[in-house]
Design a protein around this motif. Structure first.
Motif, PDB file in Angstrom:
ATOM      1  N   ALA A   1       4.572   0.613 -20.969  1.00  0.00           N
ATOM      2  CA  ALA A   1       3.164   0.276 -20.788  1.00  0.00           C
ATOM      3  C   ALA A   1       2.698   0.746 -19.411  1.00  0.00           C
ATOM      4  N   GLN A   2       1.445   1.115 -19.372  1.00  0.00           N
ATOM      5  CA  GLN A   2       0.890   1.597 -18.114  1.00  0.00           C
ATOM      6  C   GLN A   2       0.371   0.414 -17.291  1.00  0.00           C
ATOM      7  N   THR A   3       0.491   0.533 -15.980  1.00  0.00           N
ATOM      8  CA  THR A   3      -0.066  -0.480 -15.086  1.00  0.00           C
ATOM      9  C   THR A   3      -0.874   0.202 -13.999  1.00  0.00           C
ATOM     10  N   VAL A   4      -1.880  -0.507 -13.514  1.00  0.00           N
ATOM     11  CA  VAL A   4      -2.738  -0.015 -12.445  1.00  0.00           C
ATOM     12  C   VAL A   4      -2.796  -1.082 -11.354  1.00  0.00           C
ATOM     13  N   THR A   5      -2.575  -0.672 -10.127  1.00  0.00           N
ATOM     14  CA  THR A   5      -2.534  -1.617  -9.017  1.00  0.00           C
ATOM     15  C   THR A   5      -3.569  -1.238  -7.957  1.00  0.00           C
ATOM     16  N   GLN A   6      -4.404  -2.197  -7.637  1.00  0.00           N
ATOM     17  CA  GLN A   6      -5.338  -2.048  -6.522  1.00  0.00           C
ATOM     18  C   GLN A   6      -4.934  -3.090  -5.490  1.00  0.00           C
ATOM     19  N   SER A   7      -4.434  -2.640  -4.370  1.00  0.00           N
ATOM     20  CA  SER A   7      -3.802  -3.546  -3.408  1.00  0.00           C
ATOM     21  C   SER A   7      -4.772  -4.205  -2.449  1.00  0.00           C
ATOM     22  N   GLN A   8      -6.023  -3.803  -2.493  1.00  0.00           N
ATOM     23  CA  GLN A   8      -7.030  -4.339  -1.558  1.00  0.00           C
ATOM     24  C   GLN A   8      -8.026  -5.194  -2.331  1.00  0.00           C
ATOM     25  N   PRO A   9      -7.884  -6.511  -2.338  1.00  0.00           N
ATOM     26  CA  PRO A   9      -8.826  -7.357  -3.085  1.00  0.00           C
ATOM     27  C   PRO A   9     -10.245  -7.262  -2.529  1.00  0.00           C
ATOM     28  N   GLU A  10     -10.363  -7.136  -1.201  1.00  0.00           N
ATOM     29  CA  GLU A  10     -11.679  -7.057  -0.573  1.00  0.00           C
ATOM     30  C   GLU A  10     -11.650  -6.059   0.567  1.00  0.00           C
ATOM     31  N   MET A  11     -12.791  -5.385   0.736  1.00  0.00           N
ATOM     32  CA  MET A  11     -12.962  -4.487   1.879  1.00  0.00           C
ATOM     33  C   MET A  11     -14.417  -4.554   2.323  1.00  0.00           C
ATOM     34  N   SER A  12     -14.639  -4.201   3.580  1.00  0.00           N
ATOM     35  CA  SER A  12     -16.005  -4.113   4.060  1.00  0.00           C
ATOM     36  C   SER A  12     -16.151  -2.860   4.914  1.00  0.00           C
ATOM     37  N   VAL A  13     -17.376  -2.365   4.983  1.00  0.00           N
ATOM     38  CA  VAL A  13     -17.656  -1.142   5.743  1.00  0.00           C
ATOM     39  C   VAL A  13     -19.078  -1.230   6.267  1.00  0.00           C
ATOM     40  N   GLN A  14     -19.321  -0.588   7.380  1.00  0.00           N
ATOM     41  CA  GLN A  14     -20.668  -0.529   7.922  1.00  0.00           C
ATOM     42  C   GLN A  14     -21.450   0.574   7.221  1.00  0.00           C
ATOM     43  N   GLU A  15     -22.707   0.327   7.048  1.00  0.00           N
ATOM     44  CA  GLU A  15     -23.601   1.318   6.469  1.00  0.00           C
ATOM     45  C   GLU A  15     -23.431   2.650   7.196  1.00  0.00           C
ATOM     46  N   ALA A  16     -23.428   3.750   6.413  1.00  0.00           N
ATOM     47  CA  ALA A  16     -23.317   5.127   6.887  1.00  0.00           C
ATOM     48  C   ALA A  16     -21.879   5.545   7.215  1.00  0.00           C
ATOM     49  N   GLU A  17     -20.949   4.610   7.199  1.00  0.00           N
ATOM     50  CA  GLU A  17     -19.566   4.981   7.477  1.00  0.00           C
ATOM     51  C   GLU A  17     -18.834   5.335   6.183  1.00  0.00           C
ATOM     52  N   THR A  18     -17.574   5.746   6.344  1.00  0.00           N
ATOM     53  CA  THR A  18     -16.744   6.169   5.218  1.00  0.00           C
ATOM     54  C   THR A  18     -15.672   5.123   4.950  1.00  0.00           C
ATOM     55  N   VAL A  19     -15.396   4.903   3.677  1.00  0.00           N
ATOM     56  CA  VAL A  19     -14.375   3.920   3.299  1.00  0.00           C
ATOM     57  C   VAL A  19     -13.531   4.505   2.170  1.00  0.00           C
ATOM     58  N   THR A  20     -12.262   4.136   2.151  1.00  0.00           N
ATOM     59  CA  THR A  20     -11.345   4.601   1.104  1.00  0.00           C
ATOM     60  C   THR A  20     -10.717   3.415   0.387  1.00  0.00           C
ATOM     61  N   LEU A  21     -10.829   3.423  -0.928  1.00  0.00           N
ATOM     62  CA  LEU A  21     -10.244   2.375  -1.774  1.00  0.00           C
ATOM     63  C   LEU A  21      -8.974   2.924  -2.431  1.00  0.00           C
ATOM     64  N   SER A  22      -7.929   2.124  -2.423  1.00  0.00           N
ATOM     65  CA  SER A  22      -6.630   2.581  -2.917  1.00  0.00           C
ATOM     66  C   SER A  22      -6.382   2.177  -4.365  1.00  0.00           C
ATOM     67  N   CYS A  23      -5.617   3.010  -5.046  1.00  0.00           N
ATOM     68  CA  CYS A  23      -5.209   2.724  -6.425  1.00  0.00           C
ATOM     69  C   CYS A  23      -3.899   3.445  -6.692  1.00  0.00           C
ATOM     70  N   THR A  24      -2.946   2.744  -7.234  1.00  0.00           N
ATOM     71  CA  THR A  24      -1.721   3.379  -7.718  1.00  0.00           C
ATOM     72  C   THR A  24      -1.526   2.989  -9.170  1.00  0.00           C
ATOM     73  N   TYR A  25      -0.791   3.809  -9.893  1.00  0.00           N
ATOM     74  CA  TYR A  25      -0.585   3.541 -11.309  1.00  0.00           C
ATOM     75  C   TYR A  25       0.848   3.912 -11.679  1.00  0.00           C
ATOM     76  N   ASP A  26       1.259   3.415 -12.794  1.00  0.00           N
ATOM     77  CA  ASP A  26       2.620   3.683 -13.237  1.00  0.00           C
ATOM     78  C   ASP A  26       2.588   4.151 -14.684  1.00  0.00           C
ATOM     79  N   THR A  27       3.127   5.321 -14.937  1.00  0.00           N
ATOM     80  CA  THR A  27       3.227   5.856 -16.284  1.00  0.00           C
ATOM     81  C   THR A  27       4.347   6.877 -16.327  1.00  0.00           C
ATOM     82  N   SER A  28       4.916   7.037 -17.500  1.00  0.00           N
ATOM     83  CA  SER A  28       5.923   8.074 -17.701  1.00  0.00           C
ATOM     84  C   SER A  28       5.327   9.263 -18.459  1.00  0.00           C
ATOM     85  N   GLU A  29       4.039   9.167 -18.772  1.00  0.00           N
ATOM     86  CA  GLU A  29       3.363  10.211 -19.518  1.00  0.00           C
ATOM     87  C   GLU A  29       2.792  11.274 -18.584  1.00  0.00           C
ATOM     88  N   SER A  30       2.463  12.437 -19.177  1.00  0.00           N
ATOM     89  CA  SER A  30       1.959  13.554 -18.364  1.00  0.00           C
ATOM     90  C   SER A  30       0.464  13.776 -18.517  1.00  0.00           C
TER      91      SER A  30
END
Lengths: 115, 110
Positions: A1-30
């Motif tokens: 079975a595939q799983t998806v993990t987002q390790s950051q429950p909450e984030m904040s950023v100032q207007e006009a700035e740049t932010v990156t949200l993380s995601c990892t997943y697990d699969t044996s498929e291509s």
């Protein structure tokens, strides 16, 4: 079975700035797709960006871009020039090609853009 | 064009009652999905319709849940003998390798 993990429950950023949200997943498929969806307080789930696993080029949509690292099974979302309207819950999702195409979602990251 | 629509927007019911939730997909989309979004379980797949094929019901949590799709268009999700744990937002999506969501129905079971 595939799983998806987002390790950051909450984030904040100032207007006009740049932010990156993380995601990892697990699969044996291509062959699969990856997505980022945005869900503001209105509850409407809005597609932000889509990536096909066979494509090496990272997808971009205006201020939104992804960093897709297939070997590392990582799929992060970068939001440039953040706007107040970007405040929302962001969900990373995985879809296996050739099956029922159901989406498997991460738990989400609540992003707050501060003025 | 019109997006996915769902009705009602909100539904409050008493424990033990039956409820019906409706989804109207994007015109021309043959694939239709139901998902449930709850605080404890996050977003989870319930059922998938593709054209006239038998639906994939593998995500339905119990036999109190059923769904049908008439004429390859509108779909109805029925929950019989509702329980408090059924309280959630029920989301419908249409499209296959790219899914577009409706606004959801918030179900509250008292």
């Amino acid at each position: 079975a595939q799983t998806v993990t987002q390790s950051q429950p909450e984030m904040s950023v100032q207007e006009a700035e740049t932010v990156t949200l993380s995601c990892t997943y697990d699969t044996s498929e291509s062959n699969y797709y990856l997505f980022w969806y945005k869900q503001p307080p209105s509850r409407q789930m809005i597609l932000v960006i889509r990536q096909e696993a066979y494509k090496q080029q990272n997808a971009t949509e205006n201020r939104f871009s992804v960093n897709f690292q297939k070997a590392a099974k990582s799929f992060s979302l970068k939001i440039s020039d953040s706007q107040l309207g970007d405040t929302a819950m962001y969900f990373c999702a995985f879809m296996l090609e050739g099956s029922n195409y159901k989406l498997t979602f991460g738990k989400g990251t609540l992003l707050t853009v501060n003025p | 064009g019109a997006g996915v629509s769902q009705s009602p927007s909100n539904k409050v019911t008493e424990k033990g009652k039956d409820v019906e939730l409706r989804c109207d997909p994007i015109s021309g989309h043959t694939a239709l999905y139901w998902y449930r979004q709850s605080l404890g379980q996050g977003l989870e797949f319930l059922i998938y319709f593709q054209g006239n094929s038998a639906p994939d019901k593998s995500g339905l949590p119990s036999d109190r849940f059923s769904a049908e799709r008439t004429g390859g268009s509108v779909s109805t999700l029925t929950i019989q003998r509702t329980q408090q744990e059924d309280s959630a937002v029920y989301l419908c999506a249409s499209g296959k390798d790219t899914q577009y969501f409706g606004p959801g129905t918030r179900l509250t079971v008292l």
